[in-house]
Design a protein around this motif. Structure first.
Motif, PDB file in Angstrom:
ATOM      1  N   ASN A   1      -1.793   9.310  10.494  1.00 42.25           N
ATOM      2  CA  ASN A   1      -2.205   9.315  11.883  1.00 42.25           C
ATOM      3  C   ASN A   1      -2.218  10.786  12.316  1.00 42.25           C
ATOM      4  OD1 ASN A   1      -2.474   9.103  14.642  1.00 42.25           O
ATOM      5  ND2 ASN A   1      -1.185   7.270  14.771  1.00 42.25           N
ATOM      6  N   GLU A   2      -3.393  11.390  12.188  1.00 45.20           N
ATOM      7  CA  GLU A   2      -3.505  12.834  12.401  1.00 45.20           C
ATOM      8  C   GLU A   2      -3.195  13.261  13.829  1.00 45.20           C
ATOM      9  OE1 GLU A   2      -7.225  14.269  10.888  1.00 45.20           O
ATOM     10  OE2 GLU A   2      -6.806  13.472   8.884  1.00 45.20           O
ATOM     11  N   SER A   3      -3.514  12.434  14.808  1.00 50.24           N
ATOM     12  CA  SER A   3      -3.219  12.820  16.192  1.00 50.24           C
ATOM     13  C   SER A   3      -1.708  12.891  16.426  1.00 50.24           C
ATOM     14  CB  SER A   3      -3.889  11.872  17.185  1.00 50.24           C
ATOM     15  OG  SER A   3      -3.401  10.556  17.032  1.00 50.24           O
ATOM     16  N   VAL A   4      -0.952  11.995  15.811  1.00 45.16           N
ATOM     17  CA  VAL A   4       0.503  12.035  15.935  1.00 45.16           C
ATOM     18  C   VAL A   4       1.043  13.250  15.181  1.00 45.16           C
ATOM     19  CG1 VAL A   4       2.662  10.838  15.352  1.00 45.16           C
ATOM     20  CG2 VAL A   4       0.738   9.545  16.289  1.00 45.16           C
ATOM     21  N   ALA A   5       0.521  13.498  13.971  1.00 42.71           N
ATOM     22  CA  ALA A   5       0.963  14.664  13.192  1.00 42.71           C
ATOM     23  C   ALA A   5       0.657  15.954  13.955  1.00 42.71           C
ATOM     24  CB  ALA A   5       0.294  14.672  11.822  1.00 42.71           C
ATOM     25  N   ASP A   6      -0.537  16.042  14.578  1.00 42.77           N
ATOM     26  CA  ASP A   6      -0.900  17.223  15.368  1.00 42.77           C
ATOM     27  C   ASP A   6       0.071  17.424  16.531  1.00 42.77           C
ATOM     28  OD1 ASP A   6      -3.071  17.679  13.725  1.00 42.77           O
ATOM     29  OD2 ASP A   6      -4.548  16.821  15.116  1.00 42.77           O
TER      30      ASP A   6
ATOM     31  N   GLU B   1       8.212  16.354   4.919  1.00 40.21           N
ATOM     32  CA  GLU B   1       9.049  16.207   6.110  1.00 40.21           C
ATOM     33  C   GLU B   1       8.219  15.703   7.285  1.00 40.21           C
ATOM     34  OE1 GLU B   1      12.388  19.692   5.289  1.00 40.21           O
ATOM     35  OE2 GLU B   1      10.470  20.224   6.192  1.00 40.21           O
ATOM     36  N   LEU B   2       6.991  16.183   7.400  1.00 40.48           N
ATOM     37  CA  LEU B   2       6.103  15.723   8.475  1.00 40.48           C
ATOM     38  C   LEU B   2       5.779  14.239   8.309  1.00 40.48           C
ATOM     39  CD1 LEU B   2       4.417  16.421  10.970  1.00 40.48           C
ATOM     40  CD2 LEU B   2       2.559  17.074   9.435  1.00 40.48           C
ATOM     41  N   LEU B   3       5.522  13.814   7.062  1.00 43.33           N
ATOM     42  CA  LEU B   3       5.219  12.403   6.809  1.00 43.33           C
ATOM     43  C   LEU B   3       6.383  11.485   7.147  1.00 43.33           C
ATOM     44  CD1 LEU B   3       3.167  12.377   3.492  1.00 43.33           C
ATOM     45  CD2 LEU B   3       2.393  11.723   5.767  1.00 43.33           C
ATOM     46  N   LYS B   4       7.594  11.992   7.072  1.00 45.87           N
ATOM     47  CA  LYS B   4       8.781  11.177   7.351  1.00 45.87           C
ATOM     48  C   LYS B   4       9.005  10.950   8.840  1.00 45.87           C
ATOM     49  CE  LYS B   4      11.370  12.363   3.183  1.00 45.87           C
ATOM     50  NZ  LYS B   4      12.579  13.011   2.661  1.00 45.87           N
ATOM     51  N   LEU B   5       8.342  11.709   9.688  1.00 44.11           N
ATOM     52  CA  LEU B   5       8.501  11.538  11.130  1.00 44.11           C
ATOM     53  C   LEU B   5       7.859  10.218  11.566  1.00 44.11           C
ATOM     54  CD1 LEU B   5       7.828  15.216  12.258  1.00 44.11           C
ATOM     55  CD2 LEU B   5      10.029  14.012  12.210  1.00 44.11           C
ATOM     56  N   PRO B   6       8.399   9.586  12.590  1.00 38.24           N
ATOM     57  CA  PRO B   6       7.892   8.273  13.027  1.00 38.24           C
ATOM     58  C   PRO B   6       6.399   8.281  13.338  1.00 38.24           C
ATOM     59  CG  PRO B   6       9.939   8.813  14.169  1.00 38.24           C
ATOM     60  CD  PRO B   6       9.536  10.033  13.398  1.00 38.24           C
ATOM     61  N   ASP B   7       5.722   7.265  12.847  1.00 40.36           N
ATOM     62  CA  ASP B   7       4.318   6.965  13.139  1.00 40.36           C
ATOM     63  C   ASP B   7       3.307   7.944  12.555  1.00 40.36           C
ATOM     64  OD1 ASP B   7       5.106   4.698  14.584  1.00 40.36           O
ATOM     65  OD2 ASP B   7       5.398   5.910  16.385  1.00 40.36           O
ATOM     66  N   VAL B   8       3.744   8.907  11.720  1.00 37.93           N
ATOM     67  CA  VAL B   8       2.785   9.838  11.111  1.00 37.93           C
ATOM     68  C   VAL B   8       2.028   9.139   9.980  1.00 37.93           C
ATOM     69  CG1 VAL B   8       2.507  11.987   9.798  1.00 37.93           C
ATOM     70  CG2 VAL B   8       4.039  11.915  11.778  1.00 37.93           C
ATOM     71  N   MET B   9       2.756   8.386   9.169  1.00 37.08           N
ATOM     72  CA  MET B   9       2.122   7.670   8.072  1.00 37.08           C
ATOM     73  C   MET B   9       1.978   6.210   8.477  1.00 37.08           C
ATOM     74  SD  MET B   9       2.959   7.657   3.990  1.00 37.08           S
ATOM     75  CE  MET B   9       4.669   7.358   4.202  1.00 37.08           C
ATOM     76  N   ALA B  10       0.817   5.644   8.174  1.00 40.45           N
ATOM     77  CA  ALA B  10       0.571   4.251   8.539  1.00 40.45           C
ATOM     78  C   ALA B  10       0.044   3.490   7.331  1.00 40.45           C
ATOM     79  CB  ALA B  10      -0.436   4.183   9.680  1.00 40.45           C
ATOM     80  N   ALA B  11       0.609   2.316   7.103  1.00 39.35           N
ATOM     81  CA  ALA B  11       0.127   1.413   6.061  1.00 39.35           C
ATOM     82  C   ALA B  11      -0.603   0.276   6.765  1.00 39.35           C
ATOM     83  CB  ALA B  11       1.281   0.882   5.241  1.00 39.35           C
ATOM     84  N   THR B  12      -1.833   0.045   6.377  1.00 38.98           N
ATOM     85  CA  THR B  12      -2.622  -1.034   6.972  1.00 38.98           C
ATOM     86  C   THR B  12      -3.253  -1.869   5.873  1.00 38.98           C
ATOM     87  OG1 THR B  12      -4.582   0.374   7.103  1.00 38.98           O
ATOM     88  CG2 THR B  12      -3.172   0.283   9.057  1.00 38.98           C
ATOM     89  N   LYS B  13      -3.661  -3.045   6.239  1.00 37.26           N
ATOM     90  CA  LYS B  13      -4.350  -3.929   5.305  1.00 37.26           C
ATOM     91  C   LYS B  13      -5.812  -3.504   5.223  1.00 37.26           C
ATOM     92  CE  LYS B  13      -1.300  -7.030   4.098  1.00 37.26           C
ATOM     93  NZ  LYS B  13      -0.938  -7.240   2.727  1.00 37.26           N
ATOM     94  N   ALA B  14      -6.305  -3.380   4.015  1.00 40.53           N
ATOM     95  CA  ALA B  14      -7.713  -3.055   3.818  1.00 40.53           C
ATOM     96  C   ALA B  14      -8.559  -4.267   4.199  1.00 40.53           C
ATOM     97  CB  ALA B  14      -7.973  -2.675   2.367  1.00 40.53           C
ATOM     98  N   GLU B  15      -9.762  -4.014   4.587  1.00 41.69           N
ATOM     99  CA  GLU B  15     -10.660  -5.102   4.906  1.00 41.69           C
ATOM    100  C   GLU B  15     -11.030  -5.832   3.625  1.00 41.69           C
ATOM    101  OE1 GLU B  15     -14.658  -5.409   7.444  1.00 41.69           O
ATOM    102  OE2 GLU B  15     -13.105  -4.054   8.189  1.00 41.69           O
ATOM    103  N   VAL B  16     -10.905  -7.135   3.643  1.00 44.71           N
ATOM    104  CA  VAL B  16     -11.165  -7.949   2.464  1.00 44.71           C
ATOM    105  C   VAL B  16     -12.644  -8.314   2.420  1.00 44.71           C
ATOM    106  CG1 VAL B  16     -10.597 -10.138   1.338  1.00 44.71           C
ATOM    107  CG2 VAL B  16      -8.825  -8.860   2.527  1.00 44.71           C
ATOM    108  N   ASP B  17     -13.228  -8.207   1.241  1.00 47.02           N
ATOM    109  CA  ASP B  17     -14.615  -8.607   1.043  1.00 47.02           C
ATOM    110  C   ASP B  17     -14.642 -10.135   0.924  1.00 47.02           C
ATOM    111  OD1 ASP B  17     -17.196  -9.132   0.261  1.00 47.02           O
ATOM    112  OD2 ASP B  17     -17.194  -7.735  -1.429  1.00 47.02           O
ATOM    113  N   LEU B  18     -14.905 -10.801   2.048  1.00 40.47           N
ATOM    114  CA  LEU B  18     -14.849 -12.260   2.097  1.00 40.47           C
ATOM    115  C   LEU B  18     -15.866 -12.908   1.173  1.00 40.47           C
ATOM    116  CD1 LEU B  18     -14.280 -12.843   5.917  1.00 40.47           C
ATOM    117  CD2 LEU B  18     -12.594 -12.622   4.098  1.00 40.47           C
ATOM    118  N   GLU B  19     -17.021 -12.301   1.026  1.00 41.07           N
ATOM    119  CA  GLU B  19     -18.067 -12.863   0.167  1.00 41.07           C
ATOM    120  C   GLU B  19     -17.601 -12.893  -1.292  1.00 41.07           C
ATOM    121  OE1 GLU B  19     -22.579 -11.697  -1.106  1.00 41.07           O
ATOM    122  OE2 GLU B  19     -22.008 -11.417   0.991  1.00 41.07           O
TER     123      GLU B  19
END
Length: 160
Positions: free
Chosen positions: A81-86, A109-127
């Protein structure tokens, strides 16, 4: 050829990191009474499964069970989350300048700060996922048909 109305078929395969298992069970019934059990996340494929089964069967009380284990699927995306890291970097620079401190923050150290790194689910190819489910369904239907033919041969032998 005489086929039994009772039958069982099963197929299991790992496709695109998903362990998909499909089981079909049927008992005699005058009409086709179809029940499909899919995990809630995959109900988008129910109509395709229903259509495929209806195209192959015309009688019987048929239960179709679909189980999907996607724990090995590559569907997690790690991002920054670059805006949070900035904002953290700006605050750190302001503090360092104001108090004459050294600014030696590492990327880790920057990545360890809250909300800098985000894990999300990739969009699944339903077809693609639907195609995978139907491919395994076809295998389960073939296994089901083979069992019904085998049972039908036994019934024909018993009649004679």
């Amino acid at each position: 050829m005489l086929c039994s109305m009772t039958g069982y078929g099963r197929a299991q395969q790992i496709l695109n990191g998903r362990d998909i298992t499909i089981e079909l069970r049927s008992v005699n019934n005058r009409y086709l009474d179809l029940s499909i059990k899919l995990p809630r996340l995959y109900t988008f494929a129910e109509e395709a499964v229903r259509s495929r089964v209806q195209s192959r069967l015309n009688r019987g009380k048929v239960d179709v069970y679909v189980t999907i284990d996607s724990s090995e699927a590559d569907d997690t995306v790690i991002g920054v989350n670059e805006s949070v890291a900035d904002a953290y970097m700006e605050a750190l620079t302001t503090l360092a300048d104001r108090y004459g401190l050294e600014n030696r923050l590492t990327a880790l150290e920057l990545l360890k700060l809250p909300d800098v790194m985000a894990a999300t689910k990739a969009e699944v190819d339903l077809e693609t996922l639907e195609k995978d489910i139907l491919a395994i369904l076809d295998e389960a239907l073939a296994d089901y048909d083979a069992m019904r033919r085998k049972e039908g041969e036994k019934l024909y032998a018993d009649i004679m």
